[in-house]
Design an enzyme around this catalytic site. Structure first.
Site, PDB file in Angstrom:
ATOM      1  N   ASP A  10      90.712-131.828  -3.497  1.00 34.44           N
ATOM      2  CA  ASP A  10      90.209-133.168  -3.199  1.00 34.44           C
ATOM      3  C   ASP A  10      89.049-133.076  -2.209  1.00 34.44           C
ATOM      4  O   ASP A  10      88.937-132.098  -1.462  1.00 34.44           O
ATOM      5  CB  ASP A  10      91.308-134.031  -2.583  1.00 34.44           C
ATOM      6  CG  ASP A  10      92.431-134.308  -3.569  1.00 34.44           C
ATOM      7  OD1 ASP A  10      92.205-134.184  -4.782  1.00 34.44           O
ATOM      8  OD2 ASP A  10      93.537-134.641  -3.106  1.00 34.44           O
TER       9      ASP A  10
HETATM   10  N1  URA Z   1      97.181-131.644  -3.942  1.00 36.04           N
HETATM   11  C1  URA Z   1      96.486-132.691  -3.433  1.00 36.04           C
HETATM   12  O1  URA Z   1      97.015-133.767  -3.244  1.00 36.04           O
HETATM   13  N2  URA Z   1      95.178-132.486  -3.109  1.00 36.04           N
HETATM   14  C2  URA Z   1      94.538-131.304  -3.257  1.00 36.04           C
HETATM   15  O2  URA Z   1      93.353-131.185  -2.922  1.00 36.04           O
HETATM   16  C3  URA Z   1      95.281-130.231  -3.797  1.00 36.04           C
HETATM   17  C4  URA Z   1      96.604-130.424  -4.132  1.00 36.04           C
END
Ligand code: URA
Length: 242
Positions: free
Chosen positions: A108
Site C-alpha cells: 500500500d
Molecule cells: N496488507 C496490507 O494491508 N497492506 C500492505 O501493504 C500489505 C499487506
C-alpha cells in the site's frame, strides 16, 4: 551509451550487491581495476567482456534480467508508473533506461519496506501466483494491544467482513510492541482487513521478507541495490515456491 556498455558503478552493484554509494567509494579508493589498470571513475564505460576486479578478485555480472531490492518509503505508489504521482520505480531513476521494471507484488502507499523490482515476468509470476504460497513477512504497528484472540484467529484463518475466509497466517508479538505477521496469500489490504475484524487499526506496516529474500538493513528508506547472485539463486530455488 551503446546498448552493450554499462557504467562501472552499476556493474559493481550488480556483481557484488554493494549499494551504489558503497560501489562509488570502492572505485574512488582505487580498489577496482578495469582490464588490469586501477580505474577511479564511477562513470567509466565497460564493454561486454571487459575484465573487472575488486580487491584483486575477478567479478562477473549476473546474466539476464534486472533484480533490485528496494526499501520503499511511505507515500510512493507501488506500481511501474503513474501519470501524476511518484512511484517506486522513480527511485531507480534512469539507471536502467531500456528495462521495463515493475514491482513484483504490491505494498500500500502508506506501507514501507521490501519491494522486489524486476523485469523478469516469469520470476514475478513464480513468487506471486496464488497457488505458490510464497510467505511474506511484515512488522505491524497496531493502535491497540495485540491479543491471544487475534493470534488464534489468524492461525485458524480469519473470515473477513465480506465473508471471505483467508488461509491461516502467523502472528507473533515482538518485544518492541510490534507484531510480526507472515502471510502466504495476497489479498487486497489483507493485513489491515484482518486486524480490522478484531477492531484493531494498523498504524504502520513494514515488509521485511518475500520468501528467502530479506530486506538489507543497510538500505535506508528510498535506497535500493541489485540482488546478489546468492539472493537471486535462493528466489529461483524450487523450495521458494512452496
Ligand atoms: N496488507 C496490507 O494491508 N497492506 C500492505 O501493504 C500489505 C499487506
Amino acid at each position: 551509451m551503446p546498448a552493450d556498455t554499462v557504467r562501472l558503478d552499476r556493474f559493481l552493484c550488480e556483481a557484488t550487491g554493494l549499494t551504489r554509494s558503497a560501489a562509488r567509494r570502492a572505485i574512488a579508493a582505487g580498489r577496482v581495476c578495469l582490464a588490469g589498470a586501477v580505474c577511479k571513475k564511477a562513470d567509466a564505460k565497460l564493454g561486454a567482456g571487459t575484465p573487472v576486479t575488486l580487491d584483486g578478485a575477478p567479478l562477473a555480472a549476473p546474466a539476464g534480467g534486472v533484480y533490485l531490492m528496494l526499501n520503499k518509503p511511505a507515500g510512493l505508489l507501488c506500481v511501474s508508473r503513474d501519470a501524476r504521482r511518484p512511484t517506486v520505480t522513480d527511485l531507480v531513476g534512469d539507471a536502467y533506461p531500456r528495462r521495463a521494471l515493475f514491482p513484483a507484488g504490491r505494498l500500500d502507499k502508506a506501507s514501507t519496506g521490501l519491494v522486489l523490482l524486476t523485469d523478469d515476468g516469469a520470476l514475478a509470476h513464480a513468487l506471486l501466483a496464488p497457488g505458490r504460497h510464497v510467505p511474506k513477512t511484515y512488522l505491524v504497528t497496531l493502535d491497540t494491544a495485540f491479543t491471544p484472540r487475534m493470534r488464534a484467529g489468524f492461525a485458524a484463518g480469519v473470515t473477513l467482513a465480506d465473508g471471505t475466509t483467508l488461509a491461516p497466517a502467523e502472528a507473533e508479538p515482538l518485544p518492541d510492541g510490534r507484531v510480526r505477521v507472515t502471510l502466504r496469500q495476497g489479498v487486497y489490504h489483507q493485513i489491515k482487513r484482518m486486524f480490522g475484524v478484531y477492531g484493531a487499526g494498523v498504524e504502520a506496516l513494514h515488509r521485511v521478507s518475500i520468501g528467502p529474500l530479506t530486506l538489507d538493513e543497510a538500505l535506508a528508506p528510498g535506497a535500493w541495490r541489485a540482488l546478489t547472485g546468492a539472493e537471486l539463486a535462493a528466489l529461483r530455488a524450487p523450495g521458494t515456491q512452496k
